[in-house]
Design an enzyme around this catalytic site. Structure first.
Site, PDB file in Angstrom:
ATOM      1  N   ASN A 160       0.811  -1.458  -0.044  1.00  0.00           N
ATOM      2  CA  ASN A 160      -0.045  -0.091   0.027  1.00  0.00           C
ATOM      3  C   ASN A 160       0.872   1.292   0.041  1.00  0.00           C
ATOM      4  O   ASN A 160       0.392   2.294  -0.314  1.00  0.00           O
ATOM      5  CB  ASN A 160      -1.151  -0.180   1.231  1.00  0.00           C
ATOM      6  CG  ASN A 160      -0.275  -0.308   2.367  1.00  0.00           C
ATOM      7  OD1 ASN A 160       0.226  -1.586   2.578  1.00  0.00           O
ATOM      8  ND2 ASN A 160      -0.280   0.583   3.348  1.00  0.00           N
ATOM      9  N   THR A 248     -25.181  -9.501  11.832  1.00  0.00           N
ATOM     10  CA  THR A 248     -26.338  -9.375  11.048  1.00  0.00           C
ATOM     11  C   THR A 248     -25.615  -8.679   9.486  1.00  0.00           C
ATOM     12  O   THR A 248     -24.646  -7.805   9.755  1.00  0.00           O
ATOM     13  CB  THR A 248     -27.330  -8.385  11.142  1.00  0.00           C
ATOM     14  OG1 THR A 248     -28.032  -8.979  12.361  1.00  0.00           O
ATOM     15  CG2 THR A 248     -28.340  -7.880  10.371  1.00  0.00           C
ATOM     16  N   CYS A 333       3.024  10.455  12.631  1.00  0.00           N
ATOM     17  CA  CYS A 333       3.310  11.249  13.673  1.00  0.00           C
ATOM     18  C   CYS A 333       2.828  10.717  15.034  1.00  0.00           C
ATOM     19  O   CYS A 333       1.702  10.341  15.128  1.00  0.00           O
ATOM     20  CB  CYS A 333       2.316  12.349  13.506  1.00  0.00           C
ATOM     21  SG  CYS A 333       3.187  13.454  12.344  1.00  0.00           S
TER      22      CYS A 333
END
Ligand SMILES: *Cc1c(COP(=O)(O)O)cnc(C)c1O
Length: 392
Positions: A160, A248, A333
């Site tokens: 990523n 659900t 950070c």
């Protein structure tokens, strides 16, 4: 006024999340309110429940189609984070009688890294592979790490932060040679590379809705239908999803992810060709500038992620100068300090360069005008910051 000037801010952070495609949002809106199909897909006693179940099952097929999988192999989750947790923890716990060793890498997403660390605290053993400079794990490295008691290997399809693409077919083959199962986090790979689970030989694969123009808060785990691929559930309850994940089912989220994946199936390759041209335009626009390094090995990366380092530049000042452009930094950070990205450090980027790195990520709605504006602002900022630096 310049008619082609793009609207600010410019969004170049598609690897963090993508906007929901308007066609997806339209589908999602059909399953919420009282005059619509809002029923619980698990309600067996009335027509509305069955209809909602059909919506869920159609979406399951749409997601399965992208992977060339059987719909029964798709388990809905709340996102790729939960899918990674279920794959690693669920598989290691279910198979501990056979072995307690897991192999993964130091540049996996935190959803895998932190889950593997939690497993270490539970008494499982983890081997952490270090990638090559191009952000990829070599099959030979994996072969050396395999042990008698290795039961699972987890290596991501596309990183990523860097965009680097692992050779999943070759890595999965090594895992299988040694009798281990293979999991891949493919959250960044959907619509970017071909993901045929049969051809790749993966047993478990994590997916996310919101990295592929679907909604946040929904994802899936592909679980190969095979007697050796068993998982222990992490979330207990009504026994939904064949007992692997109770809760659900959120019809609107699932229908949205299904529609997003159907669009990817039809348009993904076209998107990538266009985005590839945008990435090249960006690289060309920076080619004559000194001190610009690509952290991304572009030859082995998806075209929509470009991680760049800017030598002798203060990363914070550069980010400030680029405040009209939504991008990610190569740092995290913490309350006390700024730490360079563990992924950039993982491919041995020097600390100072990692702190002066930015990830540009492009997507379906990125335009040439946005790239050109970004280039103008970036060139201006770099010249400004370099001349200030040389004066002091
Ligand atoms: C975004 C991302 C995740 C997390 O996905 P969510 O659906 O937000 O939980 C996991 N792995 C990778 C590689 C990602 O990019």
């Amino acid at each position: 006024m310049n008619a082609t000037a793009p609207t600010l801010p410019i969004y170049l952070d598609y690897a963090a999340t993508t906007p929901v495609d308007a066609r997806v949002a339209e589908v999602m809106c059909r399953y919420l309110t009282v005059d619509q199909l809002f029923a619980n897909p698990a309600s067996r006693s009335h027509m509305l429940g069955w209809q909602a179940e059909q919506v869920v099952e159609q979406a399951r097929r749409q997601v399965a189609d992208v992977l060339h999988a059987d719909p029964r192999e798709i388990v809905w989750t709340s996102g790729a984070t939960e899918a990674d947790n279920l794959a690693l923890t669920g598989f290691m716990r279910a198979n501990q009688a056979r072995g307690r060793h897991l192999v993964t890498s130091i540049i996996e997403h935190k959803a895998v890294v932190d889950t593997a660390k939690a497993l270490e605290r539970e008494g499982f053993e983890v081997t952490w592979l270090t990638p090559q400079r191009d952000g990829r794990i070599q099959p030979g490295q994996l072969r050396e790490a395999m042990r008698e008691d290795t039961v699972l290997v987890s290596l991501m399809a596309v990183n990523n932060e860097l965009g680097s693409i692992n050779d999943i077919a070759a890595l999965a083959a090594v895992a299988h040679e040694h009798g281990a199962a293979f999991h891949s986090d493919a959250a960044q790979a959907v619509g970017r590379i071909e993901l045929d689970v049969e051809a790749l030989g993966v047993d478990l694969m994590s997916l996310s809705g919101h990295k592929a123009y679907g909604p946040k808060g929904v994802g899936a785990l592909y679980v190969k239908r095979h007697p050796d691929i068993r998982l222990e559930a992490l979330i207990h309850g009504g026994g939904h999803e064949r007992g692997m994940r109770s809760g659900t089912l959120p019809t609107h989220q699932i229908a949205g992810m299904g529609e997003a994946f159907a669009l990817i199936q039809n348009e993904g390759l076209e998107d990538q060709a266009r985005i590839s041209a945008l990435r090249d335009r960006m690289l060309q626009g920076l080619a004559d500038l000194p001190g610009v390094h690509a952290n991304t090995a572009v030859d082995v990366a998806v075209p929509n992620i470009l991680n760049l380092a800017f030598a002798d530049i203060d990363g914070e000042s550069l980010l400030m100068a680029l405040r009209d452009i939504a991008i990610s930094t190569g740092s995290a950070c913490n309350s006390a300090s700024v730490d360079p990205s563990y992924v950039l450090l993982g491919i041995k980027t020097p600390r100072a360069l990692a702190l002066a790195s930015l990830r540009f990520s492009f997507g379906r709605f990125t335009t040439e005008a946005e790239i050109d504006h970004t280039l103008t602002v970036l060139r201006h900022a770099l010249q400004g910051l370099r001349s200030t630096a040389s004066q002091t």
